[in-house]
Write an enzyme that holds these catalytic residues in place. Structure first.
Site, PDB file in Angstrom:
ATOM      1  N   GLY A 168       0.813  -1.210   0.000  1.00  0.00           N
ATOM      2  CA  GLY A 168       0.000   0.000   0.000  1.00  0.00           C
ATOM      3  C   GLY A 168       0.845   1.258   0.000  1.00  0.00           C
ATOM      4  O   GLY A 168       0.421   2.300   0.515  1.00  0.00           O
ATOM      5  N   ASN A 180       1.482   3.321  -2.246  1.00  0.00           N
ATOM      6  CA  ASN A 180       1.125   4.327  -3.246  1.00  0.00           C
ATOM      7  C   ASN A 180       0.247   5.440  -2.693  1.00  0.00           C
ATOM      8  O   ASN A 180       0.009   6.433  -3.373  1.00  0.00           O
ATOM      9  CB  ASN A 180       0.387   3.668  -4.413  1.00  0.00           C
ATOM     10  CG  ASN A 180      -0.908   3.017  -3.958  1.00  0.00           C
ATOM     11  OD1 ASN A 180      -0.889   2.133  -3.102  1.00  0.00           O
ATOM     12  ND2 ASN A 180      -2.028   3.424  -4.525  1.00  0.00           N
ATOM     13  N   GLY A 188       1.105   4.650   3.923  1.00  0.00           N
ATOM     14  CA  GLY A 188       2.098   3.850   3.208  1.00  0.00           C
ATOM     15  C   GLY A 188       2.961   4.683   2.287  1.00  0.00           C
ATOM     16  O   GLY A 188       4.164   4.437   2.157  1.00  0.00           O
ATOM     17  N   TYR A 208     -13.462  -4.224  10.815  1.00  0.00           N
ATOM     18  CA  TYR A 208     -12.143  -3.657  10.506  1.00  0.00           C
ATOM     19  C   TYR A 208     -11.223  -3.751  11.723  1.00  0.00           C
ATOM     20  O   TYR A 208     -10.063  -4.209  11.618  1.00  0.00           O
ATOM     21  CB  TYR A 208     -12.279  -2.206  10.067  1.00  0.00           C
ATOM     22  CG  TYR A 208     -10.955  -1.472   9.987  1.00  0.00           C
ATOM     23  CD1 TYR A 208     -10.122  -1.647   8.884  1.00  0.00           C
ATOM     24  CD2 TYR A 208     -10.523  -0.642  11.015  1.00  0.00           C
ATOM     25  CE1 TYR A 208      -8.898  -0.999   8.807  1.00  0.00           C
ATOM     26  CE2 TYR A 208      -9.297   0.009  10.948  1.00  0.00           C
ATOM     27  CZ  TYR A 208      -8.491  -0.172   9.850  1.00  0.00           C
ATOM     28  OH  TYR A 208      -7.273   0.465   9.786  1.00  0.00           O
TER      29      TYR A 208
END
Length: 316
Positions: free
Chosen positions: A27, A29, A33, A181
């Protein structure tokens, strides 16, 4: 668990050099991250962005190269929700060793309905936990080939407020997105601690560290066009929250320290200094559900069954 004493002073703005090292950031991008990758690129290391979208990865790569002179950044396609694709992603790295992987990528759904991957796994649990667990297994030989490979798991402080139901790991009953989550992040963190215990028992040189970013808001995050664009109005709206929270650049600090700091030890938990939600990265005690070794061991067995892979077997 590791001692809470004595980490050396750490300057988040003056990171140690890491030329010749290879780091993978899942992640990498966008969001936290991205800033993990940007900060690691500034050390001279080679940073690989692991993400699904090649266009977004290229935008992140261009942004990092524009800010970090001579940055060594590239991309490998990575879809954590597709367990069958992860071996090919690991092979595509084309490396002889991997000094650290930052397990950062994650999915957060705000509302029902419950969604599943094509493997039939709940999407958040599959991406945040199962995918990273399996990826570590495929990366294990590369991590073992490094002098002291590190697995850095990015958890969430929300994990501390939930419990894990081993009979309903994938929230098939009473699905609530935010709770699902948090449970997926709790599972991920428990597995990170259990990984280190199993690495120590196996006599491996690699170690596993768990971090959490605290509270991070887009409105407090520096602009990185086109990856991240912030308007003046958004910046003003975020000012009051800045008393308690932070932007994603600062939220990256615990993971960056866990990768680079030679004083970091396996089995530790690192997070922001001020109330665990903002500030420079510091060592935190491991308490509550996170310290439940029996639960972690049972989760490990269940996860290995769901993924068809036990990472420890591949570190040998």
């Amino acid at each position: 668990m590791a001692s809470l004493r004595g980490p050396a002073p750490w300057d988040v703005r003056r990171l140690p050099r890491a030329e010749g090292k290879n780091f993978l950031v899942t992640g990498g991008n966008a969001g936290i991250g991205y800033f993990v990758a940007e900060q690691l690129a500034g050390t001279g290391a080679t940073v690989v962005l692991g993400c699904r979208d090649g266009g977004r990865a290229e935008a992140a790569r261009a942004s990092i190269r524009a800010r970090v002179a001579g940055a060594r950044v590239r991309h490998v396609r990575l879809d954590l929700a597709d367990l069958s694709s992860l071996r090919a992603s690991a092979d595509a790295l084309g490396l002889d060793r991997l000094d650290a992987v930052v397990c950062n990528a994650g999915v957060l759904l705000d509302e029902p309905p419950r969604r599943e991957t094509r493997d039939g796994n709940e999407l958040m649990f599959a991406t945040n936990h199962l995918g990273h667990f399996a990826l570590i297994g495929w990366l294990a030989p590369l991590l073992a080939a490094a002098p002291a490979g590190r697995v850095v798991t990015t958890g969430s402080f929300t994990a501390k407020s939930v419990s894990l139901d081993l009979d309903d790991l994938q929230s098939a009953r009473d699905y609530r997105p935010k709770r699902a989550y948090s449970r997926s992040k709790l599972a991920q963190m428990l597995a990170g601690f259990e990984l280190d215990r199993r690495l120590r028992a196996a006599g491996a040189t690699a170690l596993s560290v768990v971090t959490h970013p605290g509270g991070a808001l887009d409105s407090l995050t520096p602009a990185r066009p086109p990856v991240r664009v912030r308007t003046g109005a958004e910046r003003l709206r975020g000012l009051p929250a800045g008393l308690l929270l932070q932007g994603k650049e600062a939220a990256a600090w615990p993971a960056v320290r866990a990768v680079l700091d030679p004083s970091v030890r396996g089995g530790q938990l690192w997070g922001p200094r001020i109330l665990g939600i903002r500030g420079r990265p510091v060592l935190e005690p491991v308490r509550g559900h996170l310290a439940d070794t029996a639960l972690a061991a049972r989760l490990w067995v269940a996860t290995a069954r769901l993924t068809g892979l036990d990472p420890i077997a591949r570190f040998g």
